[in-house]
Design an enzyme around this catalytic site. Structure first.
Site, PDB file in Angstrom:
ATOM      1  N   CYS A 114       0.862  -1.184   0.000  1.00  0.00           N
ATOM      2  CA  CYS A 114       0.000   0.000   0.000  1.00  0.00           C
ATOM      3  C   CYS A 114       0.899   1.236   0.000  1.00  0.00           C
ATOM      4  O   CYS A 114       1.711   1.397  -0.903  1.00  0.00           O
ATOM      5  CB  CYS A 114      -0.972  -0.026   1.185  1.00  0.00           C
ATOM      6  N   ARG A 120      -2.370  -0.805   5.505  1.00  0.00           N
ATOM      7  CA  ARG A 120      -3.546  -1.308   4.787  1.00  0.00           C
ATOM      8  C   ARG A 120      -3.234  -2.647   4.118  1.00  0.00           C
ATOM      9  O   ARG A 120      -4.091  -3.527   4.048  1.00  0.00           O
ATOM     10  CB  ARG A 120      -4.012  -0.286   3.745  1.00  0.00           C
TER      11      ARG A 120
END
Length: 308
Positions: free
Chosen positions: A258, A263
């Site tokens: 990410c 994430r």
């Protein structure tokens, strides 16, 4: 012994068994809010909050939960690296985590940083670690208890192992995949605007790269596609369909990335822990790759960095 005495002995034995036997979690890697609420007093269960918003733990947390700071506890404060084996073991022992402890992680931001924590636990070979499905948001939405008091657990005795390099990707492995020198599949879990290069990063964040776009060959599956409306993970069957739609079916090794790795830890958890695929998390992510010199980049939007 009369019937009354027998019954009394049986009830005592049953009570002792219930108290000393670890309660099985609802899932191998996930627990529900119901399960956790029923097990808050279980001495074999330790709850850890890993949130990123300052002060959220202090304002109120799941009763008995200890606080791990992503910025200082789970990463090295000087090197861009995860916490060292020695420091991580000391952190867990201080939190009261022992060899036979079941550790439940949860946090804000849809468990992004709690998933990062689960990844670090996995890297260091700590067993019996699970995420609270739906995280802090679901717990609060259901009106469950919060406590502002920080616990002081007795020290644990857990021993962490040397880092498992098979769970972590570095720039050379990502570059090899980008240049098709390996059969590793890349999954970019950022927003479509980040992936296309329209924006460098989500609004308001500090960690930036001087190039926009994505790693060549990476498919885009935003992290949110892995969760239901209440923030819980979709079923394994649903998750398989989500990733199979872009050619990710577990037949080849996978690297998730990410912007800074949090994430992508969430997607790593979905692919690795729930689906059982061979997955590594690239925690250098776009802030490393997009700042690296001489690497290929796909910038569909053509956005050019202006020095601001």
């Amino acid at each position: 012994m009369n019937l009354k005495a027998l019954l009394g002995a049986g009830l005592l034995a049953a009570a002792t068994f219930i108290h000393t036997t670890p309660v099985l979690a609802a899932s191998e890697y996930l627990v529900s809010t119901d399960w956790l609420e029923k097990n808050l007093d279980n001495p074999k269960v330790r709850v850890v909050e890993v949130s990123v918003v300052p002060g959220v733990y202090e304002r109120g947390h799941i009763p008995g939960a200890v606080n791990f700071s992503w910025h200082s506890d789970l990463v090295d404060p000087v090197r861009r690296d995860i916490a060292t084996q020695e420091n991580f073991q000391a952190l867990l022992r201080k939190a009261g985590i022992s060899q036979d402890t079941t550790t439940i992680l949860y946090g804000d931001n849809n468990n992004w940083f709690a998933a990062w924590g689960a990844w670090v636990f996995d890297v260091y070979g700590v067993d019996n670690v699970k995420l609270l499905d739906g995280g802090r948001v679901k717990w609060e939405a259901e009106g469950r208890a919060l406590d502002a008091r920080a616990p002081s657990p007795a020290a644990g005795d857990v021993t962490v192992k040397a880092a498992n390099k098979d769970l972590r990707a570095h720039l050379p492995e990502v570059l090899a995949a980008a240049e098709k020198r390996s059969d590793v599949q890349l999954v970019d879990i950022r927003s479509p605007d980040e992936y296309s290069g329209k924006i460098f990063a989500p609004q308001g964040v500090q960690e930036l790269a001087v190039r926009a776009g994505h790693v060549p060959g990476a498919v885009n599956v935003p992290w949110g596609q892995a969760v239901a409306a209440d923030g819980t993970f979709k079923s394994p069957e649903e998750l398989k369909k989500v990733y199979a739609a872009v050619g990710i079916d577990g037949s080849k090794p996978i690297i998730t990335y990410c912007r800074i790795g949090e994430r992508s830890s969430h997607t790593w958890f979905a692919l690795k822990k729930i689906l059982g695929y061979d997955v590594r998390n690239y925690d250098g992510s776009w802030t490393e790759y997009g700042n690296a010199v001489g690497v290929p980049v796909v910038n569909l939007a053509g956005t050019v960095w202006g020095g601001q």
